[in-house]
Design an enzyme around this catalytic site. Structure first.
Site, PDB file in Angstrom:
ATOM      1  N   GLY A  53      -3.712  -9.315  -1.474  1.00  0.00           N
ATOM      2  CA  GLY A  53      -3.244 -10.672  -1.724  1.00  0.00           C
ATOM      3  C   GLY A  53      -3.551 -11.079  -3.148  1.00  0.00           C
ATOM      4  CB  CYS A  81      -5.906  -4.671  -2.386  1.00  0.00           C
ATOM      5  SG  CYS A  81      -5.857  -5.152  -4.093  1.00  0.00           S
ATOM      6  CE1 TYR A  82      -8.849 -12.679  -1.689  1.00  0.00           C
ATOM      7  CE2 TYR A  82      -8.400 -12.369   0.656  1.00  0.00           C
ATOM      8  CZ  TYR A  82      -8.920 -13.128  -0.384  1.00  0.00           C
ATOM      9  OH  TYR A  82      -9.526 -14.330  -0.114  1.00  0.00           O
ATOM     10  CG  HIS A 167      -1.612  -1.776  -2.518  1.00  0.00           C
ATOM     11  ND1 HIS A 167      -1.512  -2.855  -1.678  1.00  0.00           N
ATOM     12  CD2 HIS A 167      -2.212  -2.239  -3.648  1.00  0.00           C
ATOM     13  CE1 HIS A 167      -2.003  -3.930  -2.264  1.00  0.00           C
ATOM     14  NE2 HIS A 167      -2.439  -3.575  -3.462  1.00  0.00           N
ATOM     15  CD  GLU A 169       0.137  -1.455   1.200  1.00  0.00           C
ATOM     16  OE1 GLU A 169      -0.762  -0.614   1.361  1.00  0.00           O
ATOM     17  OE2 GLU A 169      -0.063  -2.571   0.688  1.00  0.00           O
ATOM     18  CG  ASP A 224      22.050  -8.299   9.046  1.00  0.00           C
ATOM     19  OD1 ASP A 224      21.924  -7.078   9.265  1.00  0.00           O
ATOM     20  OD2 ASP A 224      21.909  -8.806   7.920  1.00  0.00           O
ATOM     21  CE  LYS A 362      22.044  -4.579   6.542  1.00  0.00           C
ATOM     22  NZ  LYS A 362      22.464  -5.983   6.459  1.00  0.00           N
TER      23      LYS A 362
END
Ligand code: XMP
Length: 506
Positions: A53, A81-82, A167, A169, A224, A362
């Protein structure tokens, strides 16, 4: 089957938070984002991840968590991280502002054979994005990884609580997926996420959210809104799916959408409003004014048809939702302009808008659509702008120009599909250039319109590059368009990148 989220991801506002959820799903785990104050909303997570964050743990009002509660869950916890800095501070360590902001690649050198870095190389690239650093670790903490300068970037704070400064991710952390999978190996619950189980969860959520109310859902023919309507239908709620034919659709589009819904055994209300739209933009050549009129007309026509809206369902996807750790709600702000009209904002304020796809990316929407049996043609359709062909006919829109674009586009798309290029390009279309040029037809000179073909690749529509279609394919397309589309004598292929050009012509 238990379909409660297995992993709670606590959102401290990092730009990468959605990706954590995505990676967890890819590894077979149900995960959901929670605001730091809503940690208890999932009463029995099998693991918790604290995201990164933008705040500094020493800021007043910086997002916080209840560490005692977290410990009491007795499940593995990973602070990123944060998240790591917060855990470090709450365990009694020290976090201080770094002298510079560290952003970009670094190196991870695992230490002490931590389970978190099993099956990994001795050193691998990791991605950093932080300004604070843990300058002192609490008593009992163990360093499990350092960077190339020997500074700690990964710690184990207790048997089940870990912190990493990088990170995992993002794909720039080359072995990030393995780090996440190693963390998940500590989770005392087998992977249970797959599209079928997710579908069940979504259906259950829709039923609970909608109850006995009637839902109105606008269908555009795109991925969508079609998947949304089918999901609502599968949930068995009282549904009205409304398709507004604005007269600016591509050739055969309305018929296709109607047939698709028939095949799926669903009712679709088609509102034929083409002449109202064309009348509204007659004589208008200023692009923004055209867009504004089309947008307003859509709202008028749609809400006229809908009459009393008890609940409105929108096909907002995860990337359209801007998370905010301070807003108190994940589904806080919607980016896309067409979702933002006043009428919808009012409904939103009254709690009468639902967004059942807001947790999906998506490709997940497509996978969900496939599991519902929606045709591939619809699921893998190129993006199409809300104002339709109007933004592909610069200047005044007339029925004659629309007809040229429809015919040209149908030929272009058929060739792209037949040659296998359709799925390789991100978006392609035929537009009309607002010029007439001289040509020869038979023995006579002609003075007719020109069309422009455009095919681009892009990731997010913010930038785009034109596609090098084979010359021989372009030749066949151009020949067919010139021979069979009335009113044109010239075909251009658009070789402009975005920026400085845009994807559409207006
Ligand atoms: P541009 O032309 O801005 O397009 O490079 C980027 C992407 O957005 C689509 N687009 C729109 N979509 N309403 C929409 O819903 C609009 O007014 C609009 N204008 C452009 C365009 O098709 C491309 O995918």
């Amino acid at each position: 089957m238990d379909i409660l989220p297995q992993i709670s991801v606590i959102d401290f506002g990092s730009q990468y938070t959605q990706l954590i959820v995505r990676r967890l799903r890819e590894s077979g785990y149900f995960a959901k984002l929670y605001h730091p104050d809503s940690l208890k909303e999932n009463p029995s997570p099998k693991g918790v991840i604290l995201s990164g964050g933008p705040s500094s743990v020493s800021d007043s009002g910086a997002p916080d968590i209840d560490l005692d509660y977290l410990r009491g869950l007795e499940v593995p916890v990973l602070g990123i991280c944060y998240g790591m800095q917060l855990l470090n501070k709450k365990h009694g360590g020290m976090v201080e502002p770094g002298t510079t902001r560290e952003y970009g690649p670094a190196e991870l050198r695992p230490e002490g054979n931590s389970v978190l870095f099993e099956k990994m190389s001795g050193s691998s690239q990791i991605w950093m994005s932080h300004s604070d650093t843990c300058t002192q670790l609490p008593d009992g903490a163990k360093v499990i990884g350092r960077n190339e300068e020997g500074l700690p970037v990964a710690v184990q704070l207790s048997e089940l609580i870990f912190g990493i400064q990088f990170h995992p991710e993002v794909t720039h952390s080359h072995e990030g997926k393995t780090v996440i999978e190693n963390f998940l190996s500590l989770v005392d619950d087998p992977p249970r996420f797959n599209m079928d189980s997710f579908k069940e969860l979504l259906i259950k959520q829709v039923r609970e959210e909608v109850g006995e109310r009637q839902v109105i859902c606008g269908v555009s023919g795109g991925v969508d809104s079609t998947v949304l309507a089918v999901l609502l239908n599968a949930a068995g709620v009282k549904l009205r799916a409304i398709y507004v034919d604005n007269g600016l659709m591509r050739k055969g589009e309305t018929v296709e959408v109607r047939e698709q819904f028939e095949k799926l055994g669903m009712e679709l209300e088609v509102v034929d409003a083409g002449s109202r739209f064309l009348h509204a933009i007659a004589g208008i050549d200023e692009p923004e004014e055209k867009r504004r009129r089309i947008g307003n007309m859509f709202v008028d026509v749609f809400f006229d048809a809908a009459e009393n809206v008890e609940l409105l369902a929108q096909g907002t996807l995860y990337p359209d939702v801007i998370e905010s750790a301070t807003s108190g709600s994940i589904a806080s702000t919607i980016k896309t302009h067409h979702n933002r009209v006043q009428r919808i904002l009012e409904l939103q304020e009254e709690g009468r808008v639902i967004e059942p796809l807001a947790e999906l990316f998506k490709d997940e929407v497509r996978a969900l659509g496939e599991s519902f049996g929606i045709a591939r043609d619809i699921l893998y359709r190129h993006p199409f702008p809300g104002p339709g062909l109007a933004v592909r006919v610069p200047g005044e829109v007339t029925e004659e120009k629309l007809e040229i674009v429809r015919e040209g586009d149908a030929i272009f798309m058929r060739h792209l599909k037949e040659s296998g290029w359709y799925d390789k390009v991100w978006q392609a279309y035929c537009g009309l250039l607002p010029i007439k040029t001289v040509g020869v037809k038979g023995d006579e000179r002609s003075y007719e319109w020109a069309v422009s073909l455009r095919a681009v690749i892009s990731e997010d529509a913010m930038t785009a590059d034109w596609v090098e279609l084979p010359a021989e394919l372009l030749r066949r397309i151009s020949n067919e368009i010139l021979n069979s589309v009335k009113g044109i004598n010239r075909v251009f292929y658009d070789i402009s990148t975005k920026p400085p050009a845009s994807i559409e012509l207006e």
